[in-house]
Design an enzyme around this catalytic site. Structure first.
Site, PDB file in Angstrom:
ATOM      1  N   HIS A   6      34.995  33.394  10.051  1.00  0.00           N
ATOM      2  CA  HIS A   6      35.589  34.108  11.204  1.00  0.00           C
ATOM      3  C   HIS A   6      35.384  35.613  11.053  1.00  0.00           C
ATOM      4  O   HIS A   6      36.331  36.312  10.699  1.00  0.00           O
ATOM      5  CB  HIS A   6      37.074  33.783  11.300  1.00  0.00           C
ATOM      6  N   PHE A   7      34.378  36.183  11.335  1.00  0.00           N
ATOM      7  CA  PHE A   7      33.076  35.684  11.735  1.00  0.00           C
ATOM      8  C   PHE A   7      32.053  36.223  10.755  1.00  0.00           C
ATOM      9  O   PHE A   7      32.140  37.404  10.407  1.00  0.00           O
ATOM     10  CB  PHE A   7      32.720  36.165  13.146  1.00  0.00           C
TER      11      PHE A   7
END
Length: 147
Positions: free
Chosen positions: A52-53
């Protein structure tokens, strides 16, 4: 009543959360029946940043809200004192949640929680999260004491 601070050992004694889901590192101040302020040091080695991410790590908003909820649980625990064995605070609702700015590795998240209302074992809180002096998130949280 006077405000007190809690280190990580005192937090662990108050709430059942453990790594990797304990999301507050220190409670700067807690005033029973009123408010609490806690810190979360956001580091790149958090397990959620792997996905993420990749290439642009951002702390998930739901985890910011969970950090507010954990701060609320500490405030409730300090307010009530010693709990009956087997008792836990259950997160029961979220309202009026807003995210204003991404939280990234290197940020220090400051969580401000205040009690809005308490009826028996049901609690309602207002929460705000800041990085430096900028509000990054806010929410109204509800929890209940149960077994």
């Amino acid at each position: 009543m006077t405000a007190e601070s809690l280190d990580i050992r005192a937090i662990i004694a108050k709430i059942p959360h453990r790594y990797p889901f304990l999301l507050i590192d220190r409670v700067l101040s807690v005033t029973p029946n009123e408010s609490a302020t806690a810190l979360k040091n956001v580091t790149i080695n958090e397990p959620f940043f792997e996905g993420h991410f990749p290439g642009r790590p951002v702390m998930p908003g739901v985890l910011i809200v969970e950090a507010m909820a954990q701060t609320s649980a500490v405030l409730s625990a300090v307010t009530l004192g010693e709990l009956e064995p087997g008792s836990f605070y259950f997160f029961t609702g979220i309202d009026k949640t807003r995210f204003r700015q991404p939280v990234v590795p290197g940020d220090q998240l400051q969580l401000h929680i205040s009690i809005n209302r308490r009826i028996k074992s049901m609690w309602r809180f207002s929460g705000e999260a800041y990085v430096d002096d900028k509000k990054v998130a806010s929410a109204e949280l509800m929890c209940a004491l149960g077994k």
